[in-house]
Write an enzyme that holds these catalytic residues in place. Structure first.
Site, PDB file in Angstrom:
ATOM      1  N   THR A 250      -7.235   2.828  -0.530  1.00 13.71           N
ATOM      2  CA  THR A 250      -7.569   3.778  -1.611  1.00 13.71           C
ATOM      3  C   THR A 250      -7.476   3.102  -2.850  1.00 13.71           C
ATOM      4  O   THR A 250      -6.924   3.271  -3.831  1.00 13.71           O
ATOM      5  CB  THR A 250      -6.771   5.088  -1.859  1.00 13.71           C
TER       6      THR A 250
ATOM      7  N   CYS B  91      -0.258  -1.571  -5.085  1.00 14.41           N
ATOM      8  CA  CYS B  91       0.202  -0.267  -5.204  1.00 14.41           C
ATOM      9  C   CYS B  91       0.572   0.119  -6.376  1.00 14.41           C
ATOM     10  O   CYS B  91      -0.351   1.032  -7.099  1.00 14.41           O
ATOM     11  CB  CYS B  91       1.378   0.046  -4.082  1.00 14.41           C
TER      12      CYS B  91
HETATM   13  C1  UDX Z   1       5.837  -0.499  -4.345  1.00  9.34           C
HETATM   14  C2  UDX Z   1       7.051   0.515  -4.273  1.00  9.34           C
HETATM   15  O1  UDX Z   1       8.288   0.069  -4.488  1.00  9.34           O
HETATM   16  C3  UDX Z   1       6.940   1.310  -2.827  1.00  9.34           C
HETATM   17  O2  UDX Z   1       8.076   2.043  -2.839  1.00  9.34           O
HETATM   18  C4  UDX Z   1       5.677   1.804  -2.511  1.00  9.34           C
HETATM   19  O3  UDX Z   1       5.569   2.440  -1.326  1.00  9.34           O
HETATM   20  C5  UDX Z   1       4.656   0.854  -2.853  1.00  9.34           C
HETATM   21  O4  UDX Z   1       4.450   0.245  -3.806  1.00  9.34           O
HETATM   22  P1  UDX Z   1       5.356  -2.846  -3.392  1.00  9.34           P
HETATM   23  O5  UDX Z   1       4.083  -2.741  -4.398  1.00  9.34           O
HETATM   24  O6  UDX Z   1       5.323  -3.540  -2.119  1.00  9.34           O
HETATM   25  O7  UDX Z   1       6.300  -1.427  -3.293  1.00  9.34           O
HETATM   26  O8  UDX Z   1       6.412  -3.966  -4.268  1.00  9.34           O
HETATM   27  P2  UDX Z   1       7.430  -3.712  -5.237  1.00  9.34           P
HETATM   28  O9  UDX Z   1       8.782  -4.298  -4.484  1.00  9.34           O
HETATM   29  O10 UDX Z   1       7.687  -2.314  -5.682  1.00  9.34           O
HETATM   30  O11 UDX Z   1       7.209  -4.592  -6.380  1.00  9.34           O
HETATM   31  C6  UDX Z   1       5.856  -4.179  -7.006  1.00  9.34           C
HETATM   32  C7  UDX Z   1       5.732  -5.462  -8.401  1.00  9.34           C
HETATM   33  O12 UDX Z   1       6.780  -5.192  -9.243  1.00  9.34           O
HETATM   34  C8  UDX Z   1       5.945  -6.940  -7.992  1.00  9.34           C
HETATM   35  O13 UDX Z   1       4.654  -7.564  -8.590  1.00  9.34           O
HETATM   36  C9  UDX Z   1       7.124  -7.242  -8.398  1.00  9.34           C
HETATM   37  O14 UDX Z   1       7.305  -8.594  -8.782  1.00  9.34           O
HETATM   38  C10 UDX Z   1       7.222  -6.285  -9.678  1.00  9.34           C
HETATM   39  N1  UDX Z   1       8.621  -6.326 -10.016  1.00  9.34           N
HETATM   40  C11 UDX Z   1       9.441  -5.531  -9.031  1.00  9.34           C
HETATM   41  C12 UDX Z   1       9.005  -6.412 -11.439  1.00  9.34           C
HETATM   42  O15 UDX Z   1       8.257  -7.137 -12.015  1.00  9.34           O
HETATM   43  N2  UDX Z   1      10.258  -6.217 -11.801  1.00  9.34           N
HETATM   44  C13 UDX Z   1      11.234  -5.381 -10.758  1.00  9.34           C
HETATM   45  O16 UDX Z   1      12.220  -5.394 -11.368  1.00  9.34           O
HETATM   46  C14 UDX Z   1      10.778  -4.938  -9.494  1.00  9.34           C
END
Ligand code: UDX
Length: 458
Positions: free
Chosen positions: A86, A279
């Site tokens: 989506t 996401c």
């Molecule tokens: C996210 C949600 O965590 C998950 O619960 C949902 O189902 C899908 O989207 P994801 O997109 O796989 O999961 O990655 P995530 O670990 O959440 O990180 C997302 C982004 O945030 C990454 O670019 C990561 O580098 C960044 N991030 C994460 C930060 O910049 N700081 C943080 O403290 C944590």
């Protein structure tokens, strides 16, 4: 139970393989036939820890199969999980074209009643639209469809772990029959009657997940609200980092102590290049668009999104200040995926930063442990290096853009000697400033102008 999964991407493949692991018989389908061919050849079209082992095991056990024939897949399962993409529209709204197309195909191909479950991330009230679409498209076929929402909380890189060890399972249903069916599907997780591949059968003792039963609209909102709050926390951490840089403070010490408050928590307070992936960026956009349509002022989330978008500018400015002229400057980039332990480059801040540097004429050479294949078609002008050392050789600057743990263990003395200028921009605070200073690097990181000895380990 017999289950159909429509969509073999990061969510659908993990969902199908894990449901097979729980004992169900699962047929997965996708309209990208090359994916189906890869899967039926024993390949895995994405990098996700433990997924290859699970798919191989259950192709073998006969509980997991793949077909390009959507009709065959629809007829195979009593329950159908929709796991299609989506992506965001220009407006920020979620593009629900794939959901609508799948509804048409289910209505046309089903030979009996089905429970159709939205696992894709969709805006609230999509379930109502889906139910209406199924009724309209099957109006002359005398079929009945129930609809439910079952949002996923899978993080890429730990998706199998997150599926097998969730702290909550959320379902949005309209009647008890749908609730019973979903409880049955997840019973092994609720009763902790399973062995997961992550722990090789030695799963840690932990509380069973909370099984949250709510309405479809609330379940859809829970997903957007969760991801938007995670995005908010990250932008708050980046705001604190900017403040710490100006106040000569240390953001890691600040966020650690703030996060010790159990009402806040230390997770998702890591500052850096900002949040990316398929996401968080699209979900906060879709949530803002939903609020706007509902007449609610979403300024709080718009600001969180704006802070995130500004992270690229923030680092570009830092890099320009240090390099003066970017054009024709050799720059090494380590990390292209949107976060460590994934090959996914969709909405990757690292890729966006590389794109901007290329546009300003910098001569980039980049390396990523997993994402090289996926980034090539996205940034064709980006020169890819065979390893980290080739990426930094003779470079006048090195940018660490993704927090791959193996970058910490590189031979930094060798890198110091091989660079034309020992200048590092650590956009993910991966390295230790004291160690970098001792080695003689000009080292820039995020919100850490000074490092004070801490009383307890972080
Ligand atoms: C996210 C949600 O965590 C998950 O619960 C949902 O189902 C899908 O989207 P994801 O997109 O796989 O999961 O990655 P995530 O670990 O959440 O990180 C997302 C982004 O945030 C990454 O670019 C990561 O580098 C960044 N991030 C994460 C930060 O910049 N700081 C943080 O403290 C944590």
């Amino acid at each position: 139970m017999k289950i159909t999964v429509i969509g073999c991407g990061y969510v659908g493949l993990v969902t199908g393989a894990c449901l097979a692991e729980l004992g169900h018989t699962v047929v997965c389908t996708d309209n990208d036939l090359s994916k189906i061919e890869t899967l039926n050849r024993g390949g895995i079209p994405i990098y996700e820890l433990h997924l290859d082992e699970l798919v191989a095991r259950h192709r073998q056990s006969g509980r997991l199969s793949f077909t390009g024939e959507l009709g065959e897949a629809v007829r195979a399962g009593d329950t159908i999980f929709i796991c299609v993409g989506t992506p965001p529209l220009e407006s920020g709204d979620a593009d629900l074209t794939a959901i609508n197309r799948v509804a048409q195909l289910i209505a046309a191909e089903a030979q009996g009643p089905k429970l159709v479950i939205e696992k894709s991330t969709v805006p609230a009230q999509t379930g109502q639209q889906l139910k209406r679409a199924l009724a309209i498209y099957s109006r002359n076929r005398g079929l009945h469809f129930d609809v439910a929402s079952n949002p996923e909380f899978l993080r890429e890189g730990t998706a199998v772990l997150d599926f097998m060890h969730p702290n909550r399972i959320v379902i949005g249903v309209e009647d008890e029959a749908a609730e019973r069916q979903l409880r049955e599907i997840y019973r092994p997780l609720l009763e902790r009657q399973f062995q997961c591949p992550v722990h090789a059968g030695q799963c840690p003792r932990e509380e069973a997940p909370t099984f949250v039963v709510t309405s479809i609209n609330s379940a859809e909102l829970i997903k957007h609200a969760s991801n938007s709050f995670l995005a908010l926390k990250i932008s708050y951490a980046n705001l604190l980092a900017d403040l710490c840089e100006r106040m000569d403070a240390n953001v890691e010490e600040v966020t650690h102590a703030v996060g010790l408050d159990p009402r806040i928590g230390v997770e998702f307070l890591r500052p850096g290049l900002g949040f990316g992936g398929f996401c968080l960026p699209k979900d906060i956009q879709a949530f803002i668009a939903l609020g706007k349509r509902a007449g609610v002022d979403m300024a709080l989330l718009r600001t969180a999104e704006a802070i995130n978008k500004h992270r690229i500018e923030h680092f570009l400015e830092q890099i320009r200040n240090a390099l003066w002229v970017l054009k024709e400057k050799p720059v090494g980039v380590l990390g292209l995926s949107f976060k460590a332990n994934t090959d996914d480059v969709r909405f990757s801040p690292a890729v966006e930063l590389a794109r901007r540097l290329l546009a300003e004429g910098a001569e980039l050479r980049a390396y990523d442990p997993q994402a090289m294949e996926k980034v090539a078609p996205v940034l064709p002008d980006l020169q890819l290096a065979k390893d980290e050392y080739a990426a930094v050789s003779a470079a006048e600057a090195l940018i660490i853009a993704t927090e791959w743990p193996q970058f910490k263990c590189l031979d930094w003395e060798r890198i110091f000697r091989s660079m034309a200028r020992p200048l590092i921009f650590d956009t993910r605070n991966l390295l230790d400033p004291d160690q970098m200073a001792t080695l003689g690097f000009e080292y820039y990181s995020v919100g850490r102008t000074r490092q004070t000895r801490r009383t307890s380990a972080l």
